[in-house]
Scaffold this active site. Sequence first.
Site, PDB file in Angstrom:
ATOM      1  N   THR A 154       0.752  -0.955  -0.155  1.00 53.73           N
ATOM      2  CA  THR A 154      -0.127   0.136  -0.106  1.00 53.73           C
ATOM      3  C   THR A 154       0.790   1.157   0.164  1.00 53.73           C
ATOM      4  O   THR A 154       1.909   1.152   0.610  1.00 53.73           O
ATOM      5  CB  THR A 154      -1.041   0.133   1.179  1.00 53.73           C
ATOM      6  OG1 THR A 154      -1.891  -1.198   1.299  1.00 53.73           O
ATOM      7  CG2 THR A 154      -1.801   1.439   1.107  1.00 53.73           C
ATOM      8  N   ARG A 182     -11.716  -9.815  -3.032  1.00 53.41           N
ATOM      9  CA  ARG A 182     -11.593  -9.187  -1.730  1.00 53.41           C
ATOM     10  C   ARG A 182     -11.411  -7.705  -1.850  1.00 53.41           C
ATOM     11  O   ARG A 182     -10.618  -7.196  -2.534  1.00 53.41           O
ATOM     12  CB  ARG A 182     -10.302  -9.927  -0.877  1.00 53.41           C
ATOM     13  CG  ARG A 182      -9.793  -8.932   0.212  1.00 53.41           C
ATOM     14  CD  ARG A 182      -8.344  -8.968   0.988  1.00 53.41           C
ATOM     15  NE  ARG A 182      -8.003  -8.314   1.875  1.00 53.41           N
ATOM     16  CZ  ARG A 182      -7.393  -7.455   2.032  1.00 53.41           C
ATOM     17  NH1 ARG A 182      -7.056  -6.930   0.765  1.00 53.41           N
ATOM     18  NH2 ARG A 182      -7.055  -6.710   2.956  1.00 53.41           N
ATOM     19  N   VAL A 183     -12.375  -6.996  -1.042  1.00 53.33           N
ATOM     20  CA  VAL A 183     -12.103  -5.382  -1.058  1.00 53.33           C
ATOM     21  C   VAL A 183     -11.123  -5.058  -0.048  1.00 53.33           C
ATOM     22  O   VAL A 183     -11.383  -5.362   1.309  1.00 53.33           O
ATOM     23  CB  VAL A 183     -13.589  -5.069  -0.872  1.00 53.33           C
ATOM     24  CG1 VAL A 183     -13.620  -3.540  -0.684  1.00 53.33           C
ATOM     25  CG2 VAL A 183     -14.273  -5.185  -2.108  1.00 53.33           C
ATOM     26  N   ASP A 185      -9.208  -1.983   2.459  1.00 51.77           N
ATOM     27  CA  ASP A 185      -9.716  -0.828   2.993  1.00 51.77           C
ATOM     28  C   ASP A 185      -9.359   0.597   2.254  1.00 51.77           C
ATOM     29  O   ASP A 185     -10.121   1.603   2.595  1.00 51.77           O
ATOM     30  CB  ASP A 185      -9.047  -0.610   4.390  1.00 51.77           C
ATOM     31  CG  ASP A 185      -7.372  -0.274   4.180  1.00 51.77           C
ATOM     32  OD1 ASP A 185      -6.657  -1.463   3.714  1.00 51.77           O
ATOM     33  OD2 ASP A 185      -6.832   0.654   4.121  1.00 51.77           O
ATOM     34  N   THR A 203      -2.164   2.028   6.102  1.00 51.57           N
ATOM     35  CA  THR A 203      -1.512   0.932   5.443  1.00 51.57           C
ATOM     36  C   THR A 203      -1.745  -0.210   6.514  1.00 51.57           C
ATOM     37  O   THR A 203      -1.410   0.015   7.791  1.00 51.57           O
ATOM     38  CB  THR A 203      -0.001   1.290   5.012  1.00 51.57           C
ATOM     39  OG1 THR A 203       0.466   0.053   4.494  1.00 51.57           O
ATOM     40  CG2 THR A 203       0.605   1.939   6.075  1.00 51.57           C
ATOM     41  N   GLY A 206      -6.031  -4.676   5.759  1.00 52.87           N
ATOM     42  CA  GLY A 206      -7.176  -3.887   5.357  1.00 52.87           C
ATOM     43  C   GLY A 206      -8.450  -4.165   6.221  1.00 52.87           C
ATOM     44  O   GLY A 206      -9.065  -3.404   6.471  1.00 52.87           O
TER      45      GLY A 206
HETATM   46  N1  GLY Z   1      -4.188  -1.967   3.240  1.00 53.58           N
HETATM   47  C1  GLY Z   1      -4.170  -2.686   2.171  1.00 53.58           C
HETATM   48  C2  GLY Z   1      -4.806  -4.028   2.108  1.00 53.58           C
HETATM   49  O1  GLY Z   1      -5.118  -4.468   3.057  1.00 53.58           O
HETATM   50  O2  GLY Z   1      -5.263  -4.486   1.014  1.00 53.58           O
END
Ligand code: GLY
Length: 283
Positions: A154, A182-183, A185, A203, A206
């Site tokens: 990230t 997958r989504v 954050d 970061t 997520g």
């Molecule tokens: N923070 C990035 C993710 O978990 O995809």
Amino acid sequence: MEQLIIHGGAGILEGKTAEAQKMHESLCTIWEESFEVLKKTGSAQKAVIHGVRMLEDDPIYNAGTGSKLQADGQVRMSAALMDGINNRFSGVINVQNIRNPIEAAELLSKEKHTVLSADQATEFCLNNGFSNYDPITPVRLQEFEKKCAGIHGTVGAVALDKEGRIFSGTSTGGIGCEIPGRVSDSSTVAGTYSSAKAGVSCTGIGEQITQQGAAVKIVTRVEDGITLQDSVAKVIQESDSFNYLFGMICLDSKGNFEVGKTSALNEVYYAYHDGEKIRTFLN
Ligand code: GLY
């Protein structure tokens, strides 16, 4: 007062001196170039987009070129941009085959419908002048084949311009080997948020960032009169009670910076200027 803070993810680089040095140098160069954009254009938005674009283009980071592969061997990227003054959030979720997801978030900031996902996000980009691009690097392919060893990813940037506008931007290739689709954050208000008073880019893991609503919670506390430092400390304290693993870069309208991280996280790879020199996670 103009200010800029950037990050190239979070994780553990202990014992990997060469990698840490490479990242330090990359962050310094990207910070310098992006700050130049901030000074020249007077636009926090342009500085954030420039910084995130450069981070996406450097394959050492897990965003844009060098994004990690999902469990089906495909790269799906997510990015968001938040305009703090106009309260406008835009982003793409699981976009494919483009070079700079942050540019897709920028493009969507001008649309009525500001967040697009998956195939429709890709289609939208390709129909709006983006070139077809393969962001997979040999290193990421190797990591995928070895079940995704590697650092966390990230990237992000938060800027304040002379007009008092705060923008934040975040971009990610995800966590690697995740369930396809997958989504993260990053393209939610939990990972990227700004107001007229503060801006945040997160970061780390997520799901945990989302469960805490980290970015929007910090900004809301600053809006309610709590200092940036205390707002970050409170979210860290709340997240530590779940042993969560994430961090964030933040700045407020007075030009104060904060880099926060939960106890379980080793470090956030940040860069900002303290008035004397560029400070990174290494110095
Ligand atoms: N923070 C990035 C993710 O978990 O995809």
